[in-house]
Design a protein around this motif. Structure first.
Motif, PDB file in Angstrom:
ATOM      1  N   ALA A 166     -10.507  23.784  65.618  1.00 45.22           N
ATOM      2  CA  ALA A 166      -9.883  22.797  64.343  1.00 45.22           C
ATOM      3  C   ALA A 166      -8.221  22.903  64.440  1.00 45.22           C
ATOM      4  O   ALA A 166      -7.550  23.732  64.711  1.00 45.22           O
ATOM      5  CB  ALA A 166     -10.132  23.487  63.202  1.00 45.22           C
ATOM      6  N   ALA A 167      -7.844  21.471  64.518  1.00 51.70           N
ATOM      7  CA  ALA A 167      -6.338  21.274  64.542  1.00 51.70           C
ATOM      8  C   ALA A 167      -6.145  20.990  63.093  1.00 51.70           C
ATOM      9  O   ALA A 167      -6.432  19.883  62.609  1.00 51.70           O
ATOM     10  CB  ALA A 167      -6.045  20.100  65.414  1.00 51.70           C
ATOM     11  N   ILE A 168      -5.317  21.951  62.521  1.00 52.13           N
ATOM     12  CA  ILE A 168      -4.863  21.712  60.918  1.00 52.13           C
ATOM     13  C   ILE A 168      -3.387  21.655  60.743  1.00 52.13           C
ATOM     14  O   ILE A 168      -2.808  22.261  61.625  1.00 52.13           O
ATOM     15  CB  ILE A 168      -5.738  22.734  59.971  1.00 52.13           C
ATOM     16  N   PRO A 169      -2.681  21.132  59.722  1.00 48.73           N
ATOM     17  CA  PRO A 169      -1.346  21.355  59.427  1.00 48.73           C
ATOM     18  C   PRO A 169      -0.924  22.630  59.391  1.00 48.73           C
ATOM     19  O   PRO A 169      -1.745  23.568  58.845  1.00 48.73           O
ATOM     20  CB  PRO A 169      -1.235  20.480  58.271  1.00 48.73           C
ATOM     21  N   ALA A 170       0.298  23.175  59.879  1.00 48.30           N
ATOM     22  CA  ALA A 170       0.389  24.486  59.765  1.00 48.30           C
ATOM     23  C   ALA A 170       0.620  25.178  58.705  1.00 48.30           C
ATOM     24  O   ALA A 170       0.539  26.206  58.347  1.00 48.30           O
ATOM     25  CB  ALA A 170       1.773  24.584  60.919  1.00 48.30           C
ATOM     26  N   GLY A 171       1.183  24.185  57.851  1.00 49.15           N
ATOM     27  CA  GLY A 171       1.251  24.826  56.281  1.00 49.15           C
ATOM     28  C   GLY A 171      -0.025  24.758  55.480  1.00 49.15           C
ATOM     29  O   GLY A 171       0.060  25.055  54.253  1.00 49.15           O
ATOM     30  N   HIS A 172      -1.103  24.347  55.966  1.00 49.00           N
ATOM     31  CA  HIS A 172      -2.442  24.377  55.297  1.00 49.00           C
ATOM     32  C   HIS A 172      -2.859  25.797  54.923  1.00 49.00           C
ATOM     33  O   HIS A 172      -2.657  26.694  55.740  1.00 49.00           O
ATOM     34  CB  HIS A 172      -3.304  23.499  56.231  1.00 49.00           C
ATOM     35  N   PRO A 173      -3.413  26.160  53.844  1.00 50.44           N
ATOM     36  CA  PRO A 173      -3.999  27.541  53.528  1.00 50.44           C
ATOM     37  C   PRO A 173      -4.851  28.156  54.656  1.00 50.44           C
ATOM     38  O   PRO A 173      -4.762  29.182  54.971  1.00 50.44           O
ATOM     39  CB  PRO A 173      -4.552  27.237  52.122  1.00 50.44           C
ATOM     40  N   LEU A 174      -5.578  27.172  55.317  1.00 56.14           N
ATOM     41  CA  LEU A 174      -6.470  27.542  56.233  1.00 56.14           C
ATOM     42  C   LEU A 174      -5.897  28.062  57.426  1.00 56.14           C
ATOM     43  O   LEU A 174      -6.454  28.941  58.188  1.00 56.14           O
ATOM     44  CB  LEU A 174      -7.585  26.332  56.674  1.00 56.14           C
ATOM     45  N   ALA A 175      -4.640  27.818  57.819  1.00 54.15           N
ATOM     46  CA  ALA A 175      -3.715  28.197  58.807  1.00 54.15           C
ATOM     47  C   ALA A 175      -3.733  29.703  58.773  1.00 54.15           C
ATOM     48  O   ALA A 175      -3.293  30.378  59.811  1.00 54.15           O
ATOM     49  CB  ALA A 175      -2.626  27.436  59.159  1.00 54.15           C
ATOM     50  N   ALA A 209      -1.276  12.227  70.973  1.00 50.58           N
ATOM     51  CA  ALA A 209       0.108  12.408  70.432  1.00 50.58           C
ATOM     52  C   ALA A 209       0.024  11.879  68.869  1.00 50.58           C
ATOM     53  O   ALA A 209       0.610  12.662  67.893  1.00 50.58           O
ATOM     54  CB  ALA A 209       1.417  11.627  71.358  1.00 50.58           C
ATOM     55  N   GLN A 210      -0.530  10.574  68.786  1.00 48.93           N
ATOM     56  CA  GLN A 210      -0.337  10.078  67.414  1.00 48.93           C
ATOM     57  C   GLN A 210      -1.370  10.921  66.505  1.00 48.93           C
ATOM     58  O   GLN A 210      -1.025  11.134  65.383  1.00 48.93           O
ATOM     59  CB  GLN A 210      -0.646   8.513  67.460  1.00 48.93           C
ATOM     60  N   LEU A 211      -2.332  11.284  66.949  1.00 47.54           N
ATOM     61  CA  LEU A 211      -3.599  12.085  66.249  1.00 47.54           C
ATOM     62  C   LEU A 211      -2.899  13.411  66.011  1.00 47.54           C
ATOM     63  O   LEU A 211      -2.998  13.757  64.636  1.00 47.54           O
ATOM     64  CB  LEU A 211      -4.720  12.498  67.353  1.00 47.54           C
ATOM     65  N   LEU A 212      -2.056  14.374  66.683  1.00 51.30           N
ATOM     66  CA  LEU A 212      -1.430  15.310  66.571  1.00 51.30           C
ATOM     67  C   LEU A 212      -0.536  15.190  65.349  1.00 51.30           C
ATOM     68  O   LEU A 212      -0.173  16.070  64.443  1.00 51.30           O
ATOM     69  CB  LEU A 212      -0.833  16.215  67.408  1.00 51.30           C
ATOM     70  N   THR A 213       0.302  14.147  65.397  1.00 50.91           N
ATOM     71  CA  THR A 213       1.238  13.763  64.450  1.00 50.91           C
ATOM     72  C   THR A 213       0.733  13.694  63.099  1.00 50.91           C
ATOM     73  O   THR A 213       1.295  13.911  62.009  1.00 50.91           O
ATOM     74  CB  THR A 213       2.186  12.375  64.749  1.00 50.91           C
ATOM     75  N   LEU A 214      -0.502  13.017  62.978  1.00 49.09           N
ATOM     76  CA  LEU A 214      -1.158  12.802  61.767  1.00 49.09           C
ATOM     77  C   LEU A 214      -1.581  14.150  61.329  1.00 49.09           C
ATOM     78  O   LEU A 214      -1.626  14.253  59.885  1.00 49.09           O
ATOM     79  CB  LEU A 214      -2.241  11.675  61.867  1.00 49.09           C
ATOM     80  N   VAL A 215      -2.102  15.084  62.160  1.00 46.91           N
ATOM     81  CA  VAL A 215      -2.447  16.263  61.533  1.00 46.91           C
ATOM     82  C   VAL A 215      -1.083  17.001  61.080  1.00 46.91           C
ATOM     83  O   VAL A 215      -1.243  17.828  60.053  1.00 46.91           O
ATOM     84  CB  VAL A 215      -2.891  17.240  62.807  1.00 46.91           C
ATOM     85  N   LEU A 217       1.522  15.829  59.485  1.00 46.06           N
ATOM     86  CA  LEU A 217       1.813  15.231  58.349  1.00 46.06           C
ATOM     87  C   LEU A 217       0.863  15.243  57.334  1.00 46.06           C
ATOM     88  O   LEU A 217       0.912  14.918  56.202  1.00 46.06           O
ATOM     89  CB  LEU A 217       1.869  13.583  58.629  1.00 46.06           C
ATOM     90  N   GLY A 218      -0.207  16.148  57.547  1.00 45.92           N
ATOM     91  CA  GLY A 218      -1.269  16.496  56.581  1.00 45.92           C
ATOM     92  C   GLY A 218      -2.328  15.231  56.216  1.00 45.92           C
ATOM     93  O   GLY A 218      -2.994  15.346  55.265  1.00 45.92           O
ATOM     94  N   GLU A 219      -2.363  14.299  57.283  1.00 44.34           N
ATOM     95  CA  GLU A 219      -3.162  13.180  56.929  1.00 44.34           C
ATOM     96  C   GLU A 219      -4.652  13.503  57.187  1.00 44.34           C
ATOM     97  O   GLU A 219      -5.457  12.747  56.738  1.00 44.34           O
ATOM     98  CB  GLU A 219      -2.711  11.865  57.776  1.00 44.34           C
ATOM     99  N   LEU A 220      -4.745  14.351  58.325  1.00 47.85           N
ATOM    100  CA  LEU A 220      -6.298  14.722  58.777  1.00 47.85           C
ATOM    101  C   LEU A 220      -6.354  16.062  59.284  1.00 47.85           C
ATOM    102  O   LEU A 220      -5.555  16.596  59.652  1.00 47.85           O
ATOM    103  CB  LEU A 220      -6.838  13.827  59.636  1.00 47.85           C
ATOM    104  N   ILE A 221      -7.629  16.358  59.453  1.00 51.90           N
ATOM    105  CA  ILE A 221      -8.022  17.764  60.145  1.00 51.90           C
ATOM    106  C   ILE A 221      -8.867  17.371  61.301  1.00 51.90           C
ATOM    107  O   ILE A 221      -9.988  16.339  61.204  1.00 51.90           O
ATOM    108  CB  ILE A 221      -8.727  18.712  59.341  1.00 51.90           C
ATOM    109  N   GLN A 222      -8.917  17.698  62.521  1.00 52.56           N
ATOM    110  CA  GLN A 222      -9.700  17.128  63.475  1.00 52.56           C
ATOM    111  C   GLN A 222     -10.304  18.370  64.416  1.00 52.56           C
ATOM    112  O   GLN A 222      -9.553  19.393  64.691  1.00 52.56           O
ATOM    113  CB  GLN A 222      -8.731  16.198  64.680  1.00 52.56           C
ATOM    114  N   LEU A 223     -11.291  18.167  64.783  1.00 49.91           N
ATOM    115  CA  LEU A 223     -12.036  19.107  65.814  1.00 49.91           C
ATOM    116  C   LEU A 223     -11.725  18.556  67.079  1.00 49.91           C
ATOM    117  O   LEU A 223     -12.173  17.456  67.531  1.00 49.91           O
ATOM    118  CB  LEU A 223     -13.533  19.284  65.695  1.00 49.91           C
TER     119      LEU A 223
END
Length: 277
Positions: A166-175, A209-215, A217-223
């Motif tokens: 899972a790629a999640i925003p670093a500041g997300h509680p799940l991190a 690169a664009q997908l990880l930028t969206l992650v 920014l907190g726009e999405l979580i991706q597997l």
């Protein structure tokens, strides 16, 4: 069966309207209607249910639509492959996403080069989800592509499997956790497939690169496949193991109608990695 009535049929089947289909084809509606009626008579089945205000595919029509698309793609692909074969040094064209399968490419090509049927290989780099259509259109001969993808008109064999991360925003509680489950990500079971294919993310990023930028920014979580996450560390992205996520499957795909010995040799080389042969 000739290609023209098939093209006419596909236009009507996709538009479900004879007038719009005729405009799309650049002909008038009456000859289009006659061509469809003739095709139905030749096949001995009704392809459409017609009423004053509605056109719908019958079950035989739905089957023919799938097969006709494959057949028309194959005709166009045959012409493209013939033109490529006329070049001064015909090559086998392999499509792949740079961050999906490239790490195995050297080993695959090394094995392939020892096969008597091997030809020079040209690598076609593409974006997510482009490989299947490139194969159907005859732009490439073979592709390395992650499941899930549209198998219509294609054959495929598994090359490698690996965990999804899972790629999640670093500041997300799940991190703050080392391991996660799919349920923790808030992904509905019926929507899991789109999280396995980055091209289907709701923001439809055009590259990693664009997908990880969206992650970030907190726009999405991706597997994502584990090997992809290992190559792309980002300070704003936390990668976490998901213990019950389905494995990432890298496949090698080629057109069903292919009879190329060079293509078969490349498929053997790729699948040999999986078996350890």
């Amino acid at each position: 069966m000739e290609s023209r009535p098939l093209r006419y049929f596909v236009a009507v089947a996709e538009e479900l309207n004879f007038t719009r289909a005729a405009e799309r084809l650049g002909i008038s509606a009456p000859p289009l209607s006659r061509a469809i009626s003739k095709l139905e008579a030749e096949l001995g089945v009704a392809l459409f249910e017609r009423s004053t205000h509605n056109v719908a595919l019958t079950p035989p029509g739905a089957v023919l639509l799938q097969e006709a698309r494959i057949a028309l793609d194959a005709l166009q692909a045959a012409g493209r492959r013939a033109r490529r074969a006329a070049g001064p040094e015909p090559k086998l064209v392999l499509a792949l996403k740079a961050d999906a399968g490239a790490s195995l490419l050297d080993d695959i090509l090394a094995r392939y080069s020892t096969d008597p049927a091997a030809r020079p290989v040209a690598v076609h780099l593409c974006e997510w989800g482009e490989q299947p259509q490139l194969l159907r259109q005859g732009e490439v001969d073979v592709a390395l592509v992650h499941e899930p993808f549209d198998h219509t008109g294609l054959d495929a064999e598994t090359v490698a499997t690996e965990p999804r991360i899972a790629a999640i925003p670093a500041g997300h509680p799940l991190a703050e956790r080392d391991q996660l489950r799919v349920a923790d990500l808030g992904i509905p079971t019926g929507e899991l497939r789109r999280y396995l294919d980055p091209a289907a993310a709701r923001r439809r990023p055009t590259g990693l690169a664009q997908l990880l930028t969206l992650v970030e920014l907190g726009e999405l979580i991706q597997l994502l496949p584990e090997s992809v996450t290992a190559r792309y560390p980002r300070p704003g992205v936390a990668y976490r193991s998901v213990v019950d996520a389905p494995a990432a499957v890298l496949a090698i795909a080629w057109p069903q109608q292919s009879r190329s010995q060079a293509t078969a040799a490349l498929v053997r080389a790729a699948t040999a990695l999986r078996t350890g042969a």
